[in-house]
Design an enzyme around this catalytic site. Structure first.
Site, PDB file in Angstrom:
ATOM      1  CB  ALA A   1      -0.943   0.004   1.202  1.00 37.03           C
TER       2      ALA A   1
ATOM      3  CB  CYS B   1      15.234  -3.130   0.695  1.00 41.20           C
ATOM      4  SG  CYS B   1      13.499  -2.726   0.519  1.00 41.20           S
TER       5      CYS B   1
ATOM      6  CB  THR C   1      -6.014  -9.622  14.951  1.00 40.82           C
ATOM      7  OG1 THR C   1      -6.260 -10.564  15.988  1.00 40.82           O
ATOM      8  CG2 THR C   1      -7.119  -8.587  14.916  1.00 40.82           C
TER       9      THR C   1
END
Length: 395
Positions: free
Chosen positions: A204, A329, A241
């Site tokens: 996202a 990264c 969750t």
């Protein structure tokens, strides 16, 4: 006086600003509608509905079905899941995976880990623009090949791969096709059926959504095992969750990206080309990395001879300009980019690279400021370089 320190952010391939409407969509799910989507009572139903709505929005944007979208913590997790789970699920058929030398490390390092588990991995070369050669892909296929994993567009040099053709080759041979679309999703139109994609990774925060949320699209019928064990979430394939605010934010970011994709990317392309033309014209001994036309709308990557990319970045930062020398990264690593080496650049030129990635908020005036700064800094750094001095003497 305030002019000096304004921020010019040109590292949108590393991350983007979370859009205000995305933050607004997320806010209620932190403190008002904070129910766990897996609980049975009515209060939690609102969270469950919000997750479902985001999943529908994302599926629609890809031409996929809602139940084919699995939420993850981001692109790296999605890549890991696609490769590891395919290797496990299809080991009865074979143990050979094909990828490329220019993938994100989330794919390359997973490939290297799988080799230690007994898989065989072919890392394809690319041409000087960073494009996969389809003939070499076909030649690499064996009876034991179970997966082809090739990125949609490269995160460093922006080159877009012939994804449709790759998908067709995979389909013809009955091989799964996974694509890391982290940089492409939201920037390029993608339809998983038209492109024969079986699995697709996305994150996202590359399209003005929040960090820490991604998804893996898995085509219905693909045999993929659970990635995280512990609960029944994500149709029993990824326990834990759900990150409800993140998922809601992702849905809002995708809606926003799809709504204005055409005009936004058209604007970015014009500015990108303006930046590329000015730098190539005004800074001597510079090359553009990646395909000149067939590249991400917002990506420009240059190599400047006779300088170190790190010094250039630090001096740009002092001017309030954020760029990068490659993938976020790998910053902190002193090796030149594996992508630039794969397209055939010698070490010393690969070291002098700069990636600038635009957003829909970038202006021409900002780019003029950046080009002027780059010219000045490159000249200064070359002035300190004995290599450049020798080179000029030889001319």
């Amino acid at each position: 006086m305030g002019e000096e320190k304004r921020l010019i952010y040109l590292d949108n391939a590393a991350t983007t600003r979370t859009a205000p409407e995305v933050v607004e969509a997320m806010l209620p799910y932190f403190s008002e509608l904070y129910g766990n989507p897996s609980s049975v009572y009515e209060f939690s139903q609102k969270s469950r509905e919000a997750v479902t709505k985001a999943r529908e929005t994302i599926a629609k944007s890809l031409g996929a079905r809602t139940e084919e979208i699995y939420f993850t913590a981001g692109g790296s997790e999605s890549d890991n899941w696609a490769l590891k789970a395919a290797a496990e699920a299809y080991q009865g058929k074979g143990n050979h995976i094909i990828t490329t030398k220019i993938e994100h490390h989330a794919v390359l390092h997973t490939g290297q880990w799988l080799e230690k588990q007994g898989c065989e991995v072919t890392y394809l070369d690319v041409d000087e623009n960073g494009t996969v050669k389809l003939e070499e892909l076909k030649k690499a296929i064996r009876p034991t090949t179970i997966l082809i994993s090739i990125m949609f567009a490269n995160n460093e040099i922006g080159t877009i791969q012939p994804v449709k053709e790759i998908g067709e080759i995979a389909r013809e041979h009955g091989i799964l096709f996974h694509t890391d679309a982290v940089q492409a999703f939201g920037q390029l139109p993608i339809n998983v059926d038209e492109l024969n994609i079986d699995m697709l990774s996305s994150s996202a925060h590359k399209l003005n959504g929040p960090k820490g949320i991604g998804f893996l699209y898995i085509r219905k019928g693909v045999k993929i095992r659970s990635f995280l064990h512990g609960g029944a979430q994500e149709r029993k394939r990824r326990a834990g969750t759900e990150n409800v605010p993140g998922i809601v934010g992702y849905g809002a970011a995708v809606e926003r990206a799809m709504r204005n994709m055409e005009e936004r990317t058209a604007k970015e392309r014009v500015l990108r080309d303006y930046l590329i033309d000015r730098i190539l014209r005004e800074v001597p001994y510079t090359r553009l990395n990646g395909h000149r036309q067939n590249r991400l709308p917002n990506n420009a990557n240059f190599s400047f001879q006779f300088i170190e990319g790190e010094s250039l970045l630090i001096m740009l930062d002092m001017e309030g300009i954020c760029g990068s020398s490659g993938s976020a990264c790998t910053s902190g690593s002193l090796d030149p980019s594996h992508v630039l080496l794969a397209i055939g650049l010698p070490h010393e030129i690969a070291h002098g690279s700069l990636r600038l990635t635009l957003s829909d908020e970038t202006t021409e005036e900002e780019l003029d400021h950046v080009v002027d700064a780059v010219k000045k800094i490159v000249e200064k750094l070359r002035g300190m370089s004995p290599l450049y001095e020798d080179f000029l003497k030889r001319q």
